[in-house]
Design a protein around this motif. Structure first.
Motif, short mmCIF file in Angstrom:
data_model
loop_
_atom_site.label_atom_id
_atom_site.label_comp_id
_atom_site.label_asym_id
_atom_site.label_seq_id
_atom_site.Cartn_x
_atom_site.Cartn_y
_atom_site.Cartn_z
N GLU A 224 0.87 -1.17 0.00
CA GLU A 224 0.00 0.00 0.00
C GLU A 224 0.91 1.22 0.00
O GLU A 224 1.76 1.38 0.87
N TYR A 254 3.63 0.07 2.66
CA TYR A 254 3.42 -0.92 3.73
C TYR A 254 2.91 -2.21 3.12
O TYR A 254 2.01 -2.20 2.27
N PRO A 256 1.03 -5.47 4.05
CA PRO A 256 0.26 -6.15 5.11
C PRO A 256 0.66 -7.61 5.31
O PRO A 256 0.66 -8.11 6.44
N GLY A 259 3.99 -7.31 7.23
CA GLY A 259 4.09 -6.32 8.30
C GLY A 259 5.30 -5.42 8.16
O GLY A 259 5.83 -4.91 9.16
N THR A 282 2.39 -5.93 12.53
CA THR A 282 1.36 -6.95 12.28
C THR A 282 -0.04 -6.39 12.35
O THR A 282 -0.99 -7.02 11.87
N ASP A 283 -0.19 -5.23 12.96
CA ASP A 283 -1.49 -4.54 13.00
C ASP A 283 -1.52 -3.54 11.84
O ASP A 283 -0.91 -2.47 11.93
N PRO A 284 -2.20 -3.87 10.75
CA PRO A 284 -2.21 -2.97 9.59
C PRO A 284 -2.71 -1.57 9.92
O PRO A 284 -2.22 -0.58 9.37
N ASN A 285 -3.69 -1.50 10.82
CA ASN A 285 -4.25 -0.21 11.15
C ASN A 285 -3.20 0.71 11.79
O ASN A 285 -3.14 1.91 11.52
N ARG A 288 -0.87 1.94 9.01
CA ARG A 288 -1.53 2.93 8.16
C ARG A 288 -1.67 4.27 8.86
O ARG A 288 -1.52 5.32 8.26
#
Length: 350
Positions: A224, A254, A256, A259, A282-285, A288
């Motif tokens: 992304e 990034y 996903p 990570g 590991t947490d995409p949010n 982002r």
């Protein structure tokens, strides 16, 4: 803007700041730059024009050096005297050839010396402007997110490759090293159906939908993309154009699936390269959110180094980071070394 530049001073009434002669010279000589009513813009624009000029002269110096080496080699290949020439019908032709090559060597050396001198002048002007702006007390002159403040933070950052960054020759090599970085359907080709949609992002965090930019850029990495104009001294300026660079050639992204946060250099005037900035997201949010926040600083000088340091620090900390740290420019971690012009203007680096 309260800052004002006249022939010798920058000031905010009733305070005045003396402008060094070198900065005045840089402003007045910056490609026939006229000082306007926007002094912050004048300073930043003058620096960008000298930086482009330095990039052009750096490229010209390389070409002239190669030409000089070729001519010298041709001259050295000739026998030292006409008597050693075998099969020549006219010895005068040999002497004429030697004189011609000797003249070409003299011209090549003179041109190379002139280019080197001009390059040194351009870098001195860059150094003068940057040193002056870095040393300014911007209290009451510029907002924390203003043009001079951004330039001040960016010029303090060291453009050298951080020790924690892993590099790859290009995106294909980057994917080969870990196939999970590539597109699952087309491992070596970008496919639009593989990129996350804005709706996908909004479903995880509606507040990010407006800020995140996921760009459909051709390439093998299933990432992304958060901005395609990240900057780094030595990479920003295209020596084959007459327009100073506003943005740089680096993309920040990034992945996903792994990570990882990475950057890739894409331009026609430098070799491609990929930097692996950080892993463990590991947490995409969270990734982002961080990249969307950092993207506000993309236009600052050496913004790529800000993103690299910030991503590295955040990856090692379980706590979420906020924009306050980013706006501070991580000055304690990325203080530029005293030679502020290093990396600007066609300097070769990885």
């Amino acid at each position: 803007m309260l800052l004002q530049i006249d022939a010798r001073h920058v000031g905010v009434p009733p305070r005045g700041i003396a402008v060094p002669a070198g900065v005045i010279d840089a402003l007045s000589e910056a490609c026939r730059l006229d000082v306007t009513g926007d002094p912050a813009g004048d300073l930043v624009r003058a620096e960008s024009r000298w930086r482009l000029r330095a990039a052009q002269l750096g490229d010209a110096t390389t070409q002239l050096y190669r030409a000089a080496v070729t001519v010298v080699a041709d001259l050295q290949a000739l026998p030292p005297t006409a008597s050693q020439v075998t099969g020549r019908l006219i010895s005068g032709a040999f002497r004429a050839e030697r004189r011609s090559l000797s003249a070409l060597v003299s011209v090549a050396v003179d041109q190379l010396a002139a280019a080197i001198s001009a390059l040194a002048t351009a870098r001195a002007h860059i150094h003068s402007i940057r040193t002056f702006v870095i040393g300014l007390d911007l209290t009451g002159i510029d907002a924390p997110a203003g043009l001079l403040a951004g330039a001040q933070c960016g010029w303090r950052r060291d453009p050298e490759l951080p020790t924690f960054v892993s590099t790859y020759a290009n995106e294909e090599v980057f994917v080969i090293a870990n196939p999970r970085r590539g597109h699952p359907r087309h491992p070596q080709r970008w496919h639009a159906s593989n990129r996350p949609s804005r709706a996908d992002v909004a479903s995880q965090d509606p507040g990010l939908a407006a800020e995140q930019t996921v760009c459909p850029v051709d390439g093998p990495v299933a990432g992304e993309v958060f901005g395609v104009g990240w900057r780094r001294d030595g990479d920003d300026d295209d020596p084959y154009t007459d327009e100073p660079a506003v943005l740089g050639p680096w993309q920040l992204g990034y992945i996903p699936a792994t990570g990882e946060i990475y950057a890739t250099r894409r331009c026609h005037y430098r070799e491609p390269q990929v930097w692996l900035l950080a892993a463990g997201y590991t947490d995409p949010n969270r990734a982002r959110q961080l990249l969307a926040t950092l993207k506000r600083h993309m236009g600052e000088p050496n913004s790529l180094l800000l993103a690299a340091q910030k991503a590295h620090i955040a990856a090692r900390s379980p706590a979420h980071t906020d924009d306050r740290d980013a706006e501070m420019g991580l000055s304690t971690a990325l203080v530029h070394r005293p030679d502020h012009e290093r990396g600007a203007g066609g300097m070769e680096r990885g």
